[in-house]
Every structure is written in structure tokens, then in C-alpha cells.
Enzyme design. Structure first.
Site, mmCIF file in Angstrom:
data_model
loop_
_atom_site.group_PDB
_atom_site.id
_atom_site.type_symbol
_atom_site.label_atom_id
_atom_site.label_comp_id
_atom_site.label_asym_id
_atom_site.label_seq_id
_atom_site.Cartn_x
_atom_site.Cartn_y
_atom_site.Cartn_z
ATOM 1 N N CYS A 275 0.829 -1.198 0.000
ATOM 2 C CA CYS A 275 0.000 0.000 0.000
ATOM 3 C C CYS A 275 0.873 1.262 0.000
ATOM 4 O O CYS A 275 1.478 1.587 -1.003
ATOM 5 C CB CYS A 275 -0.976 -0.047 1.176
ATOM 6 N N HIS B 4 -3.389 -5.676 1.230
ATOM 7 C CA HIS B 4 -2.636 -5.903 2.466
ATOM 8 C C HIS B 4 -2.556 -7.382 2.830
ATOM 9 O O HIS B 4 -3.419 -7.900 3.549
ATOM 10 C CB HIS B 4 -3.298 -5.146 3.615
ATOM 11 N N GLU C 88 -0.688 -8.766 4.992
ATOM 12 C CA GLU C 88 -0.486 -8.950 6.438
ATOM 13 C C GLU C 88 -1.799 -9.035 7.201
ATOM 14 O O GLU C 88 -1.819 -9.464 8.363
ATOM 15 C CB GLU C 88 0.390 -7.819 6.999
#
Length: 234
Positions: A87, A204, A206
Site C-alpha cells: 500500500c 494488504h 499482512e
């Protein structure tokens, strides 16, 4: 020896701790790096996390690109160190010219937050080897300036060299994560450099590493197991 993966914290970073946790879940050692430090603490790879570094003033990633830590990151990336930009991290990589193109405001001019369907286009990079080319995954997406743009020559080069790493999957309902969420040219969600050690993407991973949170899936974990395997087998 445990692989050490650094995670840079800039003023305004939001996802540095989440990224550190994802690295730990994959079996590597997360190492916190501060934006003012040029010393990378002998890490084997670096992640530039998501957020709104420096409040996105001037342009998303434009100020962070000149942080002291980025001097070393740029130097090491050009020497082959694996670097992942997520991002805002992707935005910083384009501002640092480690990846081509630029990130502009979403075409609908709104912040977007949703689970996003992606297709893996390149499974041969340092960060994607645990995927298969053509595999479709669900990864959370949240951004305001996520529209990837480049001139036609650059886009053609990325396509010809297989450097489009991820693409938004179109043709289904937005509620199910389909569609181009921000107007990115050629539905590009992530790209890689020529060597394959630097990867940037807007969604994302994660936030998709544990079944109890995020999408309820672990589709993002292979980012971190991919790099761990590369470092261990190097």
C-alpha cells in the site's frame, strides 16, 4: 540461523505491527526499523508497510522516499536485497523509482476498504514463490490513492517482461471482492522489478494471515513464507 526481516516505521505508518506479526507467524524474525536510521540492523529483507506516512502530504510516499532509512533501502535493493512495499510502501517504492509508474487518487475519489479478489500473475519473485501463477486469492484492500498508472510504453514493458505480479479479478460482484476497485490501468494490483527482488502491491497480505481475522483466510501468508524460503535456501 533465523531469517531477519526488517519492517520500517514512518510517521503515520499504520500496519507495521501487523506486518511484524505476519513475519513472525511465517517463522522469521521481525526487526523494527526507524525511518531516521540508516542502519538496517543486518536484516535479510525489508518491508515498507501500509499507512499514511507524513499524512500523504505533497503526494503519497513522496516525503518518506527521502527518509534516511530509504537511502540504505534503495542502495540495498539495487544490490539484490528483497524489498516488499505494501500500500503506502508501494507508493514509496514508485516515488523512489525502485518500481516504475505512479499511484494516483482512486478514480471514484473515495477511500475504499474491502476484501479484494486478486489473481497471481507472477509466482517467480522473492515474495510470491509460494503461490501458483493463475491462483486467485482474497486480500484486504484499503486505500485512497491506489490507482496505478504508467505510460503505455511502461505498461507494455511490464506485460512483456512478466512484471505484473498481481491483477484485480474483474467479472464478478463487488460485494464478493471482484472488480477493479480504483481504476488502476490494466487492472494492475502489484508489480515487480526486473530482478524480482522488489515487489509492490496495494492490497494488504499482512491482514490475511490468520483464519480468525481479516478475510477469515490465510491467503496473505505465502508472501512471508515465500521470502523465508528464499532466504533460508540462499
Amino acid at each position: 540461523m533465523t531469517a531477519r526481516i526488517g519492517v520500517v516505521t514512518f510517521p503515520g505508518s499504520l500496519d507495521d505491527r501487523d506486518t511484524q506479526r505476519a513475519i513472525k507467524l511465517a517463522g522469521a524474525e521481525p526487526v523494527a526499523l526507524w525511518h531516521k536510521d540508516k542502519d538496517l540492523k543486518q536484516v535479510d529483507a525489508v518491508v515498507l508497510p501500509g499507512g499514511f506516512s507524513y499524512g500523504d502530504y505533497l503526494r503519497a510516499g513522496a516525503i518518506s522516499r527521502f527518509s534516511p532509512v530509504m537511502e540504505t533501502v534503495i542502495e540495498q535493493a539495487k544490490s539484490g536485497m528483497p524489498v516488499l512495499g505494501i500500500c503506502n510502501g508501494f507508493q514509496i517504492l514508485t516515488e523512489a523509482h525502485l518500481l516504475p509508474g505512479a499511484m494516483l487518487g482512486n478514480n471514484h475519489l473515495h477511500f475504499i476498504c474491502r476484501d479484494q479478489k486478486l489473481r497471481v500473475e507472477n509466482a517467480d519473485t522473492a515474495w510470491t514463490s509460494d503461490y501458483e501463477a493463475g491462483q486467485e486469492i482474497h486480500i484486504p484492500l484499503k486505500n485512497m490513492d491506489g490507482r496505478y498508472v504508467a505510460d503505455e510504453r511502461t505498461l507494455d514493458m511490464l506485460e512483456a517482461e512478466g512484471r505484473v505480479a498481481f491483477r484485480y479479478v474483474v467479472g464478478g460482484a463487488a460485494a464478493d471482492g471482484y472488480g477493479n476497485p480504483n481504476g488502476s490501468l490494466r487492472d494492475i494490483a502489484g508489480i515487480t522489478n526486473e530482478a524480482g527482488n522488489v515487489v509492490g502491491l496495494m492490497p494488504h497480505p499482512e491482514h490475511a494471515v490468520e483464519p480468525l481475522i481479516g478475510t477469515g483466510r490465510t491467503d496473505g501468508l505465502p508472501f512471508f513464507t515465500s521470502i523465508l524460503k528464499k532466504l533460508v535456501n540462499a
